[in-house]
Enzyme design. Structure first.
Site, PDB file in Angstrom:
ATOM      1  N   ASP A  53      -5.146   3.438  -1.265  1.00 32.72           N
ATOM      2  CA  ASP A  53      -4.490   3.687   0.017  1.00 32.72           C
ATOM      3  C   ASP A  53      -4.582   2.380   0.815  1.00 32.72           C
ATOM      4  OD1 ASP A  53      -3.790   4.383   2.623  1.00 32.72           O
ATOM      5  OD2 ASP A  53      -4.851   6.300   2.566  1.00 32.72           O
ATOM      6  N   HIS A  54      -3.428   1.759   1.048  1.00 35.19           N
ATOM      7  CA  HIS A  54      -3.426   0.429   1.659  1.00 35.19           C
ATOM      8  C   HIS A  54      -3.915   0.445   3.107  1.00 35.19           C
ATOM      9  CE1 HIS A  54      -2.636  -3.749   1.703  1.00 35.19           C
ATOM     10  NE2 HIS A  54      -1.707  -3.756   0.776  1.00 35.19           N
ATOM     11  N   ARG A  55      -3.995   1.623   3.723  1.00 38.80           N
ATOM     12  CA  ARG A  55      -4.518   1.693   5.090  1.00 38.80           C
ATOM     13  C   ARG A  55      -6.021   1.397   5.127  1.00 38.80           C
ATOM     14  NH1 ARG A  55      -2.408   7.695   6.349  1.00 38.80           N
ATOM     15  NH2 ARG A  55      -3.518   7.919   4.364  1.00 38.80           N
TER      16      ARG A  55
END
Length: 214
Positions: free
Chosen positions: A186-188
């Site tokens: 999850d790039h967040r």
């Protein structure tokens, strides 16, 4: 519920994928030795991946985190969810504090929970609290694949089959055993460099299994 959670994860979490190929020659040797010392417990390659993953998460706590809407939650415990296929879909029983578990404990727990999952005997609290997940399709001969993140986790590791093939070693072509891993992030929460460093540590543990005992 399974379908709803998968859809929410796929369409709300910005997934990206990192892939690496692991030399499993030393892991194969280490597994033979482990099983000769532990006659009542047959350690699987999946058990070795779980242990290596838990130890790598200890070194890379950002990967063991979750997105909480407006902040990142860093989990103190390392709880590894292990995906198990059942006739109705997929469930993820959880190994709590997996980084402190021995091979004996990991092997026994995975076998027990997988068996009870297929007979619908898992308790609700045994499927809660994961901080990272692993999905293994290697036993079906799948070489590489990507998985949907099991939220609220930030990553899931997809484990392929061990393949015997020609590899280059010290400038010579020899027969080797390799396994492909794919990390969905999850790039967040986890950026590319962090995910890559985690995979480097995981590779070190699997390619040099004695380092897991240090």
């Amino acid at each position: 519920v399974i379908a709803k959670r998968l859809s929410e994860s796929k369409f709300t979490a910005p997934h990206y994928y990192l892939m690496v190929e692991i030399n499993m020659d030393k892991a194969i040797e280490a597994r033979k030795e482990l099983n000769s010392f532990l006659p009542d417990t047959k350690v699987s390659f999946n058990d070795m991946v779980i242990k290596a993953t838990a130890l790598a998460l200890r070194k890379h706590p950002q990967v063991n985190s979750s997105w909480a809407g407006d902040k990142i939650i860093h989990h103190g415990n390392i709880n590894v969810g292990v995906a198990v296929a059942i006739p109705d879909g997929l469930v993820v029983p959880v190994l709590k504090n997996a980084d402190y578990m021995t091979y004996n404990q990991i092997s026994a727990s995975v076998k027990d929970m997988a068996s009870r999952a297929k007979s619908k005997g898992l308790k609700a609290n045994e499927m809660e609290g994961s901080t990272f997940s692993i999905s293994n399709l290697g036993m079906f001969g799948i070489e590489t694949f990507t998985s949907i993140i099991n939220q609220p986790n930030s990553c899931i590791l997809s484990v392929g089959a061990i393949i015997e093939k020609p590899v280059v070693k010290n400038g010579q072509i020899v027969v080797g055993n390799t396994m492909k891993l794919s990390l969905a992030c999850d790039h967040r929460v986890v950026d590319g460099a962090t995910g890559a460093q985690f995979l480097q540590t995981l590779r070190t543990y699997l390619e040099s299994p004695l380092t897991m005992l240090l």
